[in-house]
Design an enzyme around this catalytic site. Structure first.
Site, PDB file in Angstrom:
ATOM      1  CB  SER A 137     -17.489 -50.708  28.937  1.00  0.00           C
ATOM      2  OG  SER A 137     -16.609 -50.911  29.167  1.00  0.00           O
ATOM      3  CE1 TYR A 150     -18.775 -46.158  25.854  1.00  0.00           C
ATOM      4  CE2 TYR A 150     -17.119 -47.153  27.685  1.00  0.00           C
ATOM      5  CZ  TYR A 150     -17.689 -47.405  26.544  1.00  0.00           C
ATOM      6  OH  TYR A 150     -17.180 -48.871  25.976  1.00  0.00           O
TER       7      TYR A 150
END
Length: 245
Positions: A137, A150
């Site tokens: 990400s 996350y």
């Protein structure tokens, strides 16, 4: 990666980015197997798109082993794995109750990635010209304050991918990292992060996958990827700090 003639397994492809890529790879000429936890959703996508499907929960080691056995039995020519499965949850680190979300996130995003690679790499090493695509990400490079675990798992996936690529130097396995920016999907219940449209993102990714790049970085993720180099890390971190609350 040959997007037109591969046999691809994408766990986590029942919605969002995974499904968008599965549809495009299939349309380009590849055979695509999709995985997910919800059998009803898998059945619906098989009926609608003709995907082969397999139930898999990447947070469960036995489920990953069973899924890999099923996929490889039906598709012994499998040459590409995309470790798409992931969850994203808000956490208040001042509240010890966040630990349950943290553990679930690590189990899915990081250990799930490792389990999938462990399950499929021995097969991929026996085949010519194969590919592992990990999914990190933009938040691997500048964390989103509201989703600390996350962001941390995605940083770990980035690091793990680099080590995997180096260990496989000299083999026929290419290791590719896909690092999405914010994209309009149902992740976190479809919260609006100002993400880029899913179709625009997926189209750009397909072009980059075909280019043979080690890192698949669409234009929107470039500021995050190179924030440390460009001296903008703190500025971007603080600008994003209010998101997700």
């Amino acid at each position: 990666m040959d997007t037109t003639n591969s046999t691809v397994f994408i766990p986590g492809a029942t919605s969002g980015i995974g499904l968008a890529l599965a549809q495009r790879l299939q349309a380009a000429g590849s055979t695509v197997v999709i995985g997910g936890r919800r059998q009803d959703r898998l059945d619906a996508l098989a009926a609608e798109h003709g995907f082969d499907t397999v139930a898999v929960d990447v947070a469960d080691a036995a489920s990953v082993r069973d899924a890999s056995a099923a996929v490889l039995e039906r598709h012994p020519d499998l040459d590409t794995l995309v470790t798409m499965s992931g969850i994203m949850r808000n956490e208040d680190l001042r509240d010890p109750g966040h630990i349950e979300d943290a553990v679930a996130t690590i189990e899915t995003n990081l250990l799930g990635t490792i389990r999938l690679i462990d399950a499929f790499l021995p097969h991929l090493l026996t085949r010519p010209t194969t590919t592992v695509v990990t999914v990190s990400s933009g938040l691997a490079f500048v964390p989103l304050t509201a989703t600390p675990t996350y962001s941390a798992t995605k940083a770990a996936v980035h690091s793990y991918t680099q080590a995997l690529r180096q260990q496989l130097v000299g083999s026929d396995v290419a290791v590719v990292e896909l690092a999405p920016p914010a994209v309009e999907t149902d992740l976190m219940g479809g919260q609006d992060f100002g993400g880029m449209p899913l179709d625009v993102f997926a189209d750009e990714v397909m072009t980059l996958l075909a280019s043979g790049a080690d890192e698949v970085l669409v234009e929107n993720v470039q500021p995050l990827r190179w924030a440390e180099r460009d001296g903008t890390h703190r500025q971007i971190l603080e600008a994003m700090a209010g998101r997700g609350h």
